[in-house]
Design a protein around this motif. Structure first.
Motif, PDB file in Angstrom:
ATOM      1  N   VAL A   1       8.925   5.825  18.855  1.00 21.93           N
ATOM      2  CA  VAL A   1      10.137   6.283  18.414  1.00 21.93           C
ATOM      3  C   VAL A   1      10.186   5.522  17.394  1.00 21.93           C
ATOM      4  CG1 VAL A   1      12.555   5.901  19.044  1.00 21.93           C
ATOM      5  CG2 VAL A   1      11.123   6.691  20.819  1.00 21.93           C
ATOM      6  N   ILE A   2      10.001   4.310  17.016  1.00 17.46           N
ATOM      7  CA  ILE A   2      10.225   3.535  15.858  1.00 17.46           C
ATOM      8  C   ILE A   2       9.343   4.181  14.756  1.00 17.46           C
ATOM      9  CG2 ILE A   2       9.749   1.370  14.476  1.00 17.46           C
ATOM     10  CD1 ILE A   2      10.355   0.052  17.172  1.00 17.46           C
ATOM     11  N   ARG A   3       8.061   4.684  15.084  1.00 22.92           N
ATOM     12  CA  ARG A   3       7.082   5.189  14.078  1.00 22.92           C
ATOM     13  C   ARG A   3       7.603   6.664  13.664  1.00 22.92           C
ATOM     14  NH1 ARG A   3       3.142   9.097  14.140  1.00 22.92           N
ATOM     15  NH2 ARG A   3       1.311   8.473  12.590  1.00 22.92           N
ATOM     16  N   GLY A   4       8.390   7.281  14.586  1.00 21.05           N
ATOM     17  CA  GLY A   4       8.898   8.657  14.240  1.00 21.05           C
ATOM     18  C   GLY A   4      10.102   8.600  13.397  1.00 21.05           C
ATOM     19  N   TYR A   5      10.807   7.465  13.102  1.00 17.84           N
ATOM     20  CA  TYR A   5      11.717   7.407  12.151  1.00 17.84           C
ATOM     21  C   TYR A   5      11.494   7.855  10.579  1.00 17.84           C
ATOM     22  CZ  TYR A   5      15.230   5.195  15.349  1.00 17.84           C
ATOM     23  OH  TYR A   5      15.935   5.022  16.495  1.00 17.84           O
ATOM     24  N   ARG A   6       9.894   7.411  10.446  1.00 21.34           N
ATOM     25  CA  ARG A   6       9.464   7.772   8.980  1.00 21.34           C
ATOM     26  C   ARG A   6       7.935   7.725   9.162  1.00 21.34           C
ATOM     27  NH1 ARG A   6      11.177   9.888   4.245  1.00 21.34           N
ATOM     28  NH2 ARG A   6      12.825   8.409   3.889  1.00 21.34           N
ATOM     29  N   PRO A   7       7.311   8.698   9.773  1.00 19.16           N
ATOM     30  CA  PRO A   7       5.986   8.826   9.928  1.00 19.16           C
ATOM     31  C   PRO A   7       5.373   8.718   8.634  1.00 19.16           C
ATOM     32  CG  PRO A   7       7.114  10.656  10.810  1.00 19.16           C
ATOM     33  CD  PRO A   7       7.880  10.011  10.313  1.00 19.16           C
ATOM     34  N   PRO A   8       3.908   8.391   8.652  1.00 13.66           N
ATOM     35  CA  PRO A   8       3.304   8.197   7.358  1.00 13.66           C
ATOM     36  C   PRO A   8       3.094   9.525   6.936  1.00 13.66           C
ATOM     37  CG  PRO A   8       1.847   7.350   9.091  1.00 13.66           C
ATOM     38  CD  PRO A   8       3.116   7.680   9.651  1.00 13.66           C
ATOM     39  N   GLU A   9       3.427   9.865   5.421  1.00 13.31           N
ATOM     40  CA  GLU A   9       3.237  11.263   4.845  1.00 13.31           C
ATOM     41  C   GLU A   9       1.816  11.244   4.354  1.00 13.31           C
ATOM     42  OE1 GLU A   9       3.609  11.840   1.319  1.00 13.31           O
ATOM     43  OE2 GLU A   9       3.566  10.010   0.706  1.00 13.31           O
ATOM     44  N   PRO A  10       1.253  12.292   3.893  1.00  7.85           N
ATOM     45  CA  PRO A  10      -0.297  12.402   3.717  1.00  7.85           C
ATOM     46  C   PRO A  10      -0.485  12.421   2.187  1.00  7.85           C
ATOM     47  CG  PRO A  10       0.790  14.688   4.268  1.00  7.85           C
ATOM     48  CD  PRO A  10       1.721  13.745   4.574  1.00  7.85           C
ATOM     49  N   TYR A  11       0.340  12.287   1.480  1.00 10.83           N
ATOM     50  CA  TYR A  11       0.086  12.214  -0.005  1.00 10.83           C
ATOM     51  C   TYR A  11       0.185  11.041  -0.618  1.00 10.83           C
ATOM     52  CZ  TYR A  11       0.873  17.162   0.265  1.00 10.83           C
ATOM     53  OH  TYR A  11       0.915  18.363   0.470  1.00 10.83           O
ATOM     54  N   LYS A  12       0.839  10.034  -0.132  1.00  9.31           N
ATOM     55  CA  LYS A  12       0.992   8.537  -0.603  1.00  9.31           C
ATOM     56  C   LYS A  12       0.561   7.547   0.211  1.00  9.31           C
ATOM     57  CE  LYS A  12       4.126   9.121  -4.817  1.00  9.31           C
ATOM     58  NZ  LYS A  12       5.240   8.619  -5.159  1.00  9.31           N
ATOM     59  N   GLY A  13       0.905   8.126   1.663  1.00  5.21           N
ATOM     60  CA  GLY A  13       0.808   7.078   2.906  1.00  5.21           C
ATOM     61  C   GLY A  13       1.793   6.337   3.152  1.00  5.21           C
ATOM     62  N   LYS A  14       2.891   6.558   2.513  1.00 10.37           N
ATOM     63  CA  LYS A  14       4.290   5.965   2.788  1.00 10.37           C
ATOM     64  C   LYS A  14       4.772   6.409   4.181  1.00 10.37           C
ATOM     65  CE  LYS A  14       7.192   6.436  -0.270  1.00 10.37           C
ATOM     66  NZ  LYS A  14       8.094   6.550  -1.614  1.00 10.37           N
ATOM     67  N   GLY A  15       5.299   5.291   4.700  1.00  7.98           N
ATOM     68  CA  GLY A  15       6.102   5.432   6.190  1.00  7.98           C
ATOM     69  C   GLY A  15       5.508   4.043   7.208  1.00  7.98           C
ATOM     70  N   ILE A  16       5.847   4.567   8.185  1.00  4.90           N
ATOM     71  CA  ILE A  16       5.561   3.652   9.510  1.00  4.90           C
ATOM     72  C   ILE A  16       4.480   3.990  10.199  1.00  4.90           C
ATOM     73  CG2 ILE A  16       6.626   2.430  11.360  1.00  4.90           C
ATOM     74  CD1 ILE A  16       9.270   3.034  10.534  1.00  4.90           C
ATOM     75  N   ARG A  17       3.368   3.031  10.240  1.00  6.73           N
ATOM     76  CA  ARG A  17       2.155   3.388  10.819  1.00  6.73           C
ATOM     77  C   ARG A  17       1.822   2.201  12.020  1.00  6.73           C
ATOM     78  NH1 ARG A  17      -2.275   3.321   6.129  1.00  6.73           N
ATOM     79  NH2 ARG A  17      -0.551   4.770   5.164  1.00  6.73           N
ATOM     80  N   TYR A  18       0.813   2.474  12.906  1.00  9.88           N
ATOM     81  CA  TYR A  18       0.426   1.583  13.929  1.00  9.88           C
ATOM     82  C   TYR A  18      -0.537   0.857  12.954  1.00  9.88           C
ATOM     83  CZ  TYR A  18       2.135   4.582  17.536  1.00  9.88           C
ATOM     84  OH  TYR A  18       2.810   5.139  18.430  1.00  9.88           O
ATOM     85  N   VAL A  19      -0.694  -0.422  13.200  1.00  9.84           N
ATOM     86  CA  VAL A  19      -1.844  -1.336  12.733  1.00  9.84           C
ATOM     87  C   VAL A  19      -3.161  -0.799  12.728  1.00  9.84           C
ATOM     88  CG1 VAL A  19      -2.783  -3.666  12.295  1.00  9.84           C
ATOM     89  CG2 VAL A  19      -0.127  -3.323  12.516  1.00  9.84           C
ATOM     90  N   GLY A  20      -4.030  -0.690  11.723  1.00 12.58           N
ATOM     91  CA  GLY A  20      -5.513  -0.086  11.924  1.00 12.58           C
ATOM     92  C   GLY A  20      -5.235   1.597  11.897  1.00 12.58           C
ATOM     93  N   GLU A  21      -4.325   2.083  11.946  1.00  8.35           N
ATOM     94  CA  GLU A  21      -4.182   3.613  12.000  1.00  8.35           C
ATOM     95  C   GLU A  21      -4.657   4.085  10.699  1.00  8.35           C
ATOM     96  OE1 GLU A  21      -0.838   7.362  12.617  1.00  8.35           O
ATOM     97  OE2 GLU A  21      -0.216   5.290  12.580  1.00  8.35           O
ATOM     98  N   TYR A  22      -5.462   5.191  10.836  1.00 13.14           N
ATOM     99  CA  TYR A  22      -5.956   5.900   9.526  1.00 13.14           C
ATOM    100  C   TYR A  22      -4.984   7.072   9.174  1.00 13.14           C
ATOM    101  CZ  TYR A  22      -9.236   8.122   6.254  1.00 13.14           C
ATOM    102  OH  TYR A  22      -9.598   8.593   5.220  1.00 13.14           O
ATOM    103  N   VAL A  23      -4.775   7.142   8.028  1.00 14.30           N
ATOM    104  CA  VAL A  23      -3.913   8.367   7.612  1.00 14.30           C
ATOM    105  C   VAL A  23      -4.800   9.215   6.839  1.00 14.30           C
ATOM    106  CG1 VAL A  23      -1.827   9.007   6.579  1.00 14.30           C
ATOM    107  CG2 VAL A  23      -1.652   6.987   7.875  1.00 14.30           C
ATOM    108  N   ILE A  24      -4.911  10.509   7.010  1.00 12.06           N
ATOM    109  CA  ILE A  24      -5.448  11.274   6.334  1.00 12.06           C
ATOM    110  C   ILE A  24      -4.975  11.691   4.886  1.00 12.06           C
ATOM    111  CG2 ILE A  24      -6.845  13.641   6.148  1.00 12.06           C
ATOM    112  CD1 ILE A  24      -7.400  13.228   9.223  1.00 12.06           C
ATOM    113  N   ARG A  25      -5.406  11.339   3.803  1.00 14.05           N
ATOM    114  CA  ARG A  25      -4.836  11.812   2.535  1.00 14.05           C
ATOM    115  C   ARG A  25      -4.941  12.953   2.039  1.00 14.05           C
ATOM    116  NH1 ARG A  25      -3.121   6.329   0.441  1.00 14.05           N
ATOM    117  NH2 ARG A  25      -2.136   7.524  -1.130  1.00 14.05           N
ATOM    118  N   LYS A  26      -4.128  13.649   1.233  1.00 14.32           N
ATOM    119  CA  LYS A  26      -4.179  14.780   0.956  1.00 14.32           C
ATOM    120  C   LYS A  26      -4.368  14.710  -0.669  1.00 14.32           C
ATOM    121  CE  LYS A  26      -2.145  17.890   4.051  1.00 14.32           C
ATOM    122  NZ  LYS A  26      -0.929  18.895   4.222  1.00 14.32           N
ATOM    123  N   ALA A  27      -4.895  15.679  -1.583  1.00 12.57           N
ATOM    124  CA  ALA A  27      -4.891  15.546  -2.904  1.00 12.57           C
ATOM    125  C   ALA A  27      -3.726  16.165  -3.274  1.00 12.57           C
ATOM    126  CB  ALA A  27      -6.243  16.231  -3.567  1.00 12.57           C
TER     127      ALA A  27
END
Length: 179
Positions: free
Chosen positions: A147-173
């Motif tokens: 629920v806490i992560r859902g307030y601002r999930p990580p976005e794919p362009y800059k990676g900004k947001g709330i993520r789990y420690v160690g979570e890998y966010v796939i980045r887009k060009a």
């Protein structure tokens, strides 16, 4: 037979397991948890080792066998050690702080987000960018962290947001600058 269902559960010292008909109670130094057991599943405690058995080989009973063993194992671990999920905040100006037991998040919206944890859950911060969710019930700890992560999930362009420690966010060009 289920590979998970037939694994024995070691019960540490200080943890007591009481079964009244279809209700299982697990008490430990950190608290107490309850679980309703299906009639087809039986539990036996011998010399600090709990085993889960099933009555027949029906498909539903086989599914309940492994699931019940996993739930009971999580209960034993929860009342003896507890569970924790760690979150990190990435983004300029994004931060978290505690006001009493309320978590206050500044995530780039026009207003701060206040989150009151449910009973049995403890939230702590380590600086403005680390959040720790702790409790004895594994499912509730994971749900609150989600629920806490859902307030601002990580976005794919800059990676900004709330993520789990160690979570890998796939980045887009981003957009290409060409014509």
């Amino acid at each position: 037979m289920s590979r998970i269902g037939r694994k024995p559960i070691k019960v540490p010292k200080g943890v007591s397991i009481i079964q009244n008909e279809d209700r299982l109670t697990v008490k430990g130094p950190k608290g107490e948890l309850f679980l309703d057991i299906h009639p087809e599943i039986s539990l036996s405690l011998e010399e600090g080792v709990l085993t889960v058995t099933r009555a027949d080989d029906e498909k539903k009973t086989r599914a309940l066998h492994g699931m019940t063993r996993a739930l009971v194992s999580n209960m034993v671990e929860g009342v003896s050690q507890g569970f924790q999920k760690a979150l990190e905040i990435i983004g300029v100006g994004y931060r978290a702080q505690m006001k009493g037991t309320t978590l206050v998040l500044s995530l780039g919206y026009s207003h701060p987000i206040e989150f009151d944890p449910p009973a049995g859950i403890e939230i702590a911060t380590d600086g403005p960018t680390k959040i720790f969710v702790r409790g004895i019930d594994r499912q509730v700890v994971g749900q609150v962290a989600s629920v806490i992560r859902g307030y601002r999930p990580p976005e794919p362009y800059k990676g900004k947001g709330i993520r789990y420690v160690g979570e890998y966010v796939i980045r887009k060009a981003g957009k290409s600058g060409g014509k």
